[in-house]
Enzyme design. Structure first.
Site, PDB file in Angstrom:
ATOM      1  N   ARG A 107      37.217  34.223  39.393  1.00  0.00           N
ATOM      2  CA  ARG A 107      38.695  33.357  39.137  1.00  0.00           C
ATOM      3  C   ARG A 107      39.883  32.846  40.158  1.00  0.00           C
ATOM      4  NH1 ARG A 107      36.014  36.254  35.372  1.00  0.00           N
ATOM      5  NH2 ARG A 107      35.397  36.045  33.731  1.00  0.00           N
ATOM      6  N   HIS A 132      34.540  29.591  38.487  1.00  0.00           N
ATOM      7  CA  HIS A 132      33.096  29.351  38.684  1.00  0.00           C
ATOM      8  C   HIS A 132      32.897  27.917  39.395  1.00  0.00           C
ATOM      9  CE1 HIS A 132      31.012  33.036  37.942  1.00  0.00           C
ATOM     10  NE2 HIS A 132      30.772  33.458  37.472  1.00  0.00           N
ATOM     11  N   HIS A 206      24.638  32.956  41.095  1.00  0.00           N
ATOM     12  CA  HIS A 206      24.753  33.545  40.242  1.00  0.00           C
ATOM     13  C   HIS A 206      23.256  33.964  39.159  1.00  0.00           C
ATOM     14  CE1 HIS A 206      27.315  34.752  36.587  1.00  0.00           C
ATOM     15  NE2 HIS A 206      27.808  34.401  37.355  1.00  0.00           N
ATOM     16  N   ASP A 278      31.932  44.325  34.976  1.00  0.00           N
ATOM     17  CA  ASP A 278      32.115  42.847  35.745  1.00  0.00           C
ATOM     18  C   ASP A 278      33.377  43.221  36.940  1.00  0.00           C
ATOM     19  OD1 ASP A 278      32.627  40.028  35.642  1.00  0.00           O
ATOM     20  OD2 ASP A 278      33.481  39.907  33.581  1.00  0.00           O
ATOM     21  N   GLU A 342      26.831  38.760  43.202  1.00  0.00           N
ATOM     22  CA  GLU A 342      27.448  37.518  43.511  1.00  0.00           C
ATOM     23  C   GLU A 342      28.001  38.285  44.198  1.00  0.00           C
ATOM     24  OE1 GLU A 342      29.325  36.278  40.094  1.00  0.00           O
ATOM     25  OE2 GLU A 342      28.372  38.150  39.186  1.00  0.00           O
TER      26      GLU A 342
HETATM   27  C1  BGC Z   1      32.148  36.379  35.348  1.00  0.00           C
HETATM   28  C2  BGC Z   1      31.951  36.740  34.034  1.00  0.00           C
HETATM   29  C3  BGC Z   1      31.206  35.966  33.381  1.00  0.00           C
HETATM   30  C4  BGC Z   1      29.719  35.675  34.009  1.00  0.00           C
HETATM   31  C5  BGC Z   1      29.570  33.829  32.964  1.00  0.00           C
HETATM   32  C6  BGC Z   1      30.387  36.322  35.713  1.00  0.00           C
HETATM   33  O1  BGC Z   1      30.237  36.103  38.057  1.00  0.00           O
HETATM   34  O2  BGC Z   1      32.729  37.848  36.553  1.00  0.00           O
HETATM   35  O3  BGC Z   1      33.734  37.110  33.933  1.00  0.00           O
HETATM   36  O4  BGC Z   1      31.337  36.077  32.690  1.00  0.00           O
HETATM   37  O5  BGC Z   1      29.564  34.998  35.505  1.00  0.00           O
HETATM   38  O6  BGC Z   1      30.682  33.631  33.192  1.00  0.00           O
END
Ligand code: BGC
Length: 384
Positions: A107, A132, A206, A278, A342
Site C-alpha cells: 500500500r 498493488h 504474489h 498480513d 511477498e
Molecule cells: C496484502 C493484503 C491483501 C492481499 C490480497 C496482500 O499482499 O497485504 O492486505 O488483502 O495482498 O490483495
C-alpha cells in the site's frame, strides 16, 4: 559358450547405452496458447520442466505463476501454488493469485506521494489507499514472453513497458522479470527496471502456497520461520505507522519454527486489525544481500519451502481474505487455504523517508532477486 554370452551382453550394452543416455531427462520449456483476454489479446502459457520432472507453469497475463509441481517426501509430484484453470477466472481474480505485482507491491497511503517537490496521485483501490499498483497493475497486463534453456536450466524472460503516468506513476518504466526453474527445484525470480523520469518502484510476486497441495485444506499447521526480529506495525487501514517493533513476546515472533495457526486468533491488536497475519517483517540481513527470508515446513507431505531475497522485507499474508473461489480442478480456496511470502521494500515507503528508499531515478537500475526453493524433509534429516 561363455564367450558367446559375454559377446551378446556387450552387444546389448552397445545398443542400450545410447538409448539410456538419450533417456536422461533434460530441462525444457514448452509454450502453448492459454486464451485471449476480454480485450482480444493473446496470452501464452510456458511450462518450465527441470531434470527432476518438476514443473512450473507461468502465463503472460500478469506474469502469473499458475502452478508449481514438486515432489513430496515419497517422490510424488503435487501442485503447491493456488491458481485458476482459465483466463476469464484470472481476469476476475480479486486475490492476486500468482502475479508479479507492480508498480508498487502493497500500500501507498491515500494513493499519494511527493517526489522532488511534485505530488502524484494514484488510484485509491483499497480503503482509500493505493494497493498493488492500482486498478490495472502489472498483474492485469499482458507481458511479452520468451522461453529458453540456458546453462541446462529452463527459464522464461518476461518484459513489459509501463507508460509515463500509467496508474498515475511518473516515467516510462521498462521492466524485465526472468523466472528460472533450476534443477535444484528453485524458482529464481530476477527483476530489473529502468525509467526515464524519477519514480517509485516496489515489485514482488504474489504466489499463494499450500505445501500439502493447492485446494487441500488450510495452511494453519504449516510451520513458519521468518528471519526477522522486527516488523512494521500498521494502522486500521494497513498502513505502517513508521514504528519498527520487536517481535519478541508477540504472536509475530517466528524466529523459531511455529505453526501458522497456533497464535493466529490471539487477541493482539495487530492480528485483529489485519484479520490474521498480513504484515511486513524487517529481514535480519544486510540490505541488498541475498539472504534467508523464511522457511516453511508441512509435515504430511514433508515439503519445505525456503525463501531467499535481496529485499529488506517480506510480507507474510496468511490468506485471510480468500473466500472460497473455485480454483484449478474445481477445488475451492477458502479463507487461509494459502499463504504468501511477498519479498519487498516496506509498504508506504514513498511517504516514510525513514524506510529504505523505493525511489528509482533515470540512469539508475532497479534490481531484485528472490528464490523460492523447494525440498523435502525426511524424519530428522533435511534432504535436497
Ligand atoms: C496484502 C493484503 C491483501 C492481499 C490480497 C496482500 O499482499 O497485504 O492486505 O488483502 O495482498 O490483495
Amino acid at each position: 559358450m561363455r564367450f558367446l554370452i559375454s559377446l551378446s551382453f556387450a552387444l546389448i550394452l552397445c545398443v542400450a547405452a545410447p538409448l539410456l543416455v538419450g533417456a536422461v531427462p533434460a530441462a525444457r520449456v514448452d509454450k502453448h496458447a492459454f486464451g485471449k483476454t476480454a480485450d482480444g489479446l493473446s496470452v501464452d502459457a510456458y511450462t518450465l520442466t527441470n531434470k527432476n520432472g518438476a514443473r512450473v507453469k507461468i502465463i503472460t497475463y500478469g506474469a502469473r505463476v499458475v502452478s508449481i509441481e514438486v515432489a513430496d517426501r515419497g517422490g510424488k509430484l503435487g501442485d503447491v501454488a493456488l491458481g485458476y484453470d482459465d483466463l476469464p477466472a484470472y481476469e476476475k481474480d480479486p486475490s492476486y493469485l500468482g502475479p508479479i505485482v507492480g508498480r508498487y507491491g502493497n500500500r501507498i497511503a491515500k494513493g499519494r506521494f511527493t517526489l522532488d517537490g511534485q505530488t502524484y496521485t494514484l488510484a485509491q483501490n483499497n480503503n482509500g489507499n493505493h494497493l498493488h499498483g492500482g486498478l490495472r497493475g502489472f498483474d492485469k497486463v499482458v507481458w511479452t514472453g520468451k522461453g529458453s534453456v540456458i546453462g541446462g536450466a529452463a527459464r522464461l524472460k518476461l518484459t513489459y513497458l509501463s507508460k509515463d503516468r500509467e496508474e498515475g506513476y511518473p516515467g516510462n518504466l521498462s521492466v524485465t522479470v526472468i523466472y528460472t526453474w533450476t534443477n535444484r527445484d528453485e524458482l529464481k525470480i530476477e527483476y530489473s527496471a529502468q525509467t526515464d523520469k524519477p519514480t517509485v518502484l516496489n515489485l514482488t510476486n504474489h504466489a499463494y502456497f499450500n505445501l500439502a497441495g493447492a485446494g487441500v485444506g488450510d495452511i494453519l499447521k504449516h510451520e513458519m520461520r521468518i528471519n526477522a526480529l522486527r516488523f512494521t506495525p500498521t494502522n486500521e487501514t494497513s498502513i505502517p505507522t513508521g514504528e519498527l517493533r520487536s517481535v519478541k513476546g508477540t504472536p509475530l515472533d517466528f524466529t523459531s519454527a511455529t505453526p501458522i495457526g497456533s497464535r493466529i486468533e490471539a487477541k493482539y491488536e495487530q492480528l485483529i486489525s489485519g484479520s490474521g497475519y498480513d504484515h511486513n517483517f524487517v529481514l535480519n540481513k544486510p540490505l541488498g544481500e541475498l539472504g534467508l527470508a523464511a522457511e516453511v515446513y508441512e509435515s504430511t507431505s514433508g515439503r519445505v519451502l525456503r525463501v531467499y531475497t535481496t529485499e529488506p522485507g517480506v510480507q507474510f499474508y496468511s490468506g485471510n481474505f480468500l473466500s472460497g473461489a473455485i480454483g484449478k480442478q474445481g477445488l475451492a480456496y477458502p479463507r487461509r487455504s494459502g499463504f504468501c511470502l511477498e519479498t519487498q521494500h516496506f509498504p508506504d515507503s514513498p511517504n516514510k523517508p525513514e524506510f529504505p528508499t523505493t525511489v528509482l531515478r533515470s540512469g539508475g537500475r532497479y534490481t531484485q532477486t528472490t528464490i523460492y526453493q523447494f525440498s523435502v524433509r525426511r524424519g530428522q534429516y533435511r534432504e535436497r
